[in-house]
Design an enzyme around this catalytic site. Structure first.
Site, short mmCIF file in Angstrom:
data_model
loop_
_atom_site.label_atom_id
_atom_site.label_comp_id
_atom_site.label_asym_id
_atom_site.label_seq_id
_atom_site.Cartn_x
_atom_site.Cartn_y
_atom_site.Cartn_z
N PRO A 322 33.82 102.13 31.25
CA PRO A 322 32.62 102.48 30.50
C PRO A 322 31.78 103.59 31.12
O PRO A 322 30.79 103.99 30.52
CB PRO A 322 31.83 101.18 30.52
CG PRO A 322 32.16 100.59 31.87
CD PRO A 322 33.59 100.98 32.15
N THR A 323 32.12 104.07 32.33
CA THR A 323 31.19 104.98 33.01
C THR A 323 31.37 106.42 32.54
O THR A 323 32.38 106.78 31.93
CB THR A 323 31.40 104.96 34.54
OG1 THR A 323 32.71 105.48 34.81
CG2 THR A 323 31.27 103.56 35.09
N CYS A 324 30.37 107.26 32.88
CA CYS A 324 30.39 108.66 32.49
C CYS A 324 31.13 109.48 33.53
O CYS A 324 30.60 110.46 34.06
CB CYS A 324 28.98 109.18 32.32
SG CYS A 324 28.09 108.29 31.06
N ASP A 325 32.33 109.07 33.86
CA ASP A 325 33.14 109.82 34.82
C ASP A 325 34.55 109.85 34.26
O ASP A 325 35.11 108.79 33.94
CB ASP A 325 33.11 109.11 36.18
CG ASP A 325 33.77 109.95 37.26
OD1 ASP A 325 34.82 110.56 36.99
OD2 ASP A 325 33.23 110.00 38.38
N ASN A 366 26.09 104.40 37.33
CA ASN A 366 25.61 104.48 35.94
C ASN A 366 24.79 103.24 35.55
O ASN A 366 24.65 102.93 34.37
CB ASN A 366 26.78 104.58 34.93
CG ASN A 366 27.21 106.02 34.64
OD1 ASN A 366 28.23 106.21 34.00
ND2 ASN A 366 26.46 107.01 35.07
#
Ligand code: PLP
Length: 376
Positions: A322-325, A366
């Site tokens: 789910p992270t922005c990476d 995050n």
């Protein structure tokens, strides 16, 4: 997943993602290992899962512990484990931590270099030391090569020098790589190690112990041979190379002790496609590389997944966290298929995730909380 885990999830409905560990399985795994390799002393590699309930259960069963830092030693001792059941097995230690551990009563230490051996000679005088040798780790799904161990000739010299410096040259260790699938690896390593024993004996140094490390499997997506086969291979190799001059044997299982004792329950956050013609759905879970599934790095460990919609038709997916990476993709090259009926909000269970998950999860990347664990 065990019935106890199933019942816990049904009754408690915990927030996801979470890991649930069945301590009875940990106990079962420990006892089974004892039965299958009765002459080996078990030092649980606690980095696999240092939950205090796990340490305490294994401590009560009589396990010893392989530790890597002052912090791990403290966690062990907090569960009532005596220092004489602790090995400081990391080959990379600060000298002040060595001194501290020695003061606590730890008497078994690893090294694989001259500088580390000299630290031990200064700060843990007279302690039992073992030298880790390099092995090639072929066949391991999570190799522990290159970074640890030195060439056997160097190990021999260092053990000899350790004796001169007042340490007790106690033995040799190796690790064939974690989740090892090639049972011959122990034979190869032990062939090397027994040569070292004989060579050192000629110069008056009698090593006492072989530390076989870990490498025993958990059951992920691919089938593995049963633990019986692993232990038979190890046993055969020991007899072949040491005959009736059998040394003390230590094993340091981590993954095989706790892997299949735990299961992560996660939830589908999003299902999407990158274009109208995209063959694969992207399935985003609420747990990913930074939430504890770090061993999906290079898609090395391939977990088994189950969903409430299993049994229906399936289609290929890319599985991501789910992270922005963008590194937070679990499986893209490896073919994973999930039910076409899968919906946002469905629970996805990631099986056999008791090892190397909680400790790999980021503190709050995050704003996602570290992986919560329940030991039952
Ligand atoms: C990580 C580690 C282990 C545990 O290995 P598994 O393959 O998980 O059983 C054992 N010994 C050492 C020194 C380790 O670093």
């Amino acid at each position: 997943m065990t019935d106890r885990i199933r019942r816990f999830l049904r009754d408690k409905q915990p927030e996801t993602p979470c890991l649930v560990i069945d301590l009875d399985v940990v106990e079962f795994n420990y006892k089974r290992m004892r039965e299958l390799l009765p002459q080996a002393k078990i030092f649980y590699a606690m980095k696999a899962n240092p939950a205090q309930e796990v340490l305490s259960r294994l401590g009560k069963l009589g396990s010893s512990f392989d530790t890597a830092s002052r912090g791990e030693i403290e966690q062990c001792m907090a569960q009532g484990v005596d220092a004489n059941r602790i090995s400081f097995g990391n080959t990379i230690k600060k000298e002040r931590d060595i001194a501290w551990a020695f003061q606590q009563g730890v008497r078994l230490f690893a090294f694989d270099s001259e500088a580390e051996m000299l630290k031990l000679a200064r700060s843990a005088p007279g302690a039992r030391v073992f030298c880790r040798v390099l092995v090639d780790c072929g066949g391991a799904e999570w190799p522990l090569s290159r970074k640890f161990g030195c060439a056997p000739e160097m190990a021999r010299d260092l053990l000899r020098r350790a004796a001169e410096m007042g340490l007790e040259p106690y033995g040799v260790s190796f690790h064939v790589g974690s989740q090892q699938t090639d049972l011959e690896q122990w034979d190869r390593a032990l062939a090397q190690v027994s040569q070292m024993f004989y060579a050192l004996a000629e110069t008056g140094i009698d090593l006492k112990m072989v530390n076989l490390g870990g490498g025993f499997p958990a059951r992920y997506r691919a089938d593995v041979q049963p633990l019986e086969a692993y232990c038979e291979a190890v046993q055969r190799a020991l007899v072949r190379h040491f005959g009736n001059r059998m040394p003390e044997v230590i094993i340091e299982p981590g993954r095989s002790m706790v892997g299949d004792a735990g299961m992560i329950q996660s939830e589908v956050v999003l299902i999407s496609r990158k274009s109208a013609s995209d063959r694969k759905r992207w399935v985003y879970l609420d747990v990913g590389k930074f939430g504890g599934l770090a061993e999906t790095m290079d898609e090395s460990i391939k977990y088994r997944l189950t969903t409430p919609r299993d049994g229906g038709r399936t289609g290929p997916v890319v599985l991501a966290g789910p992270t922005c990476d963008s590194a937070d993709i679990l499986y893209e090259k490896t073919e994973y298929r999930l039910p076409l009926a899968l919906k946002v909000g469905d629970k996805v269970e990631i099986q056999a995730t008791g090892a190397y998950t909680t400790t790999y999860s980021a503190v709050s990347f995050n704003g996602f909380a570290p992986l919560k664990a329940y030991c039952i």
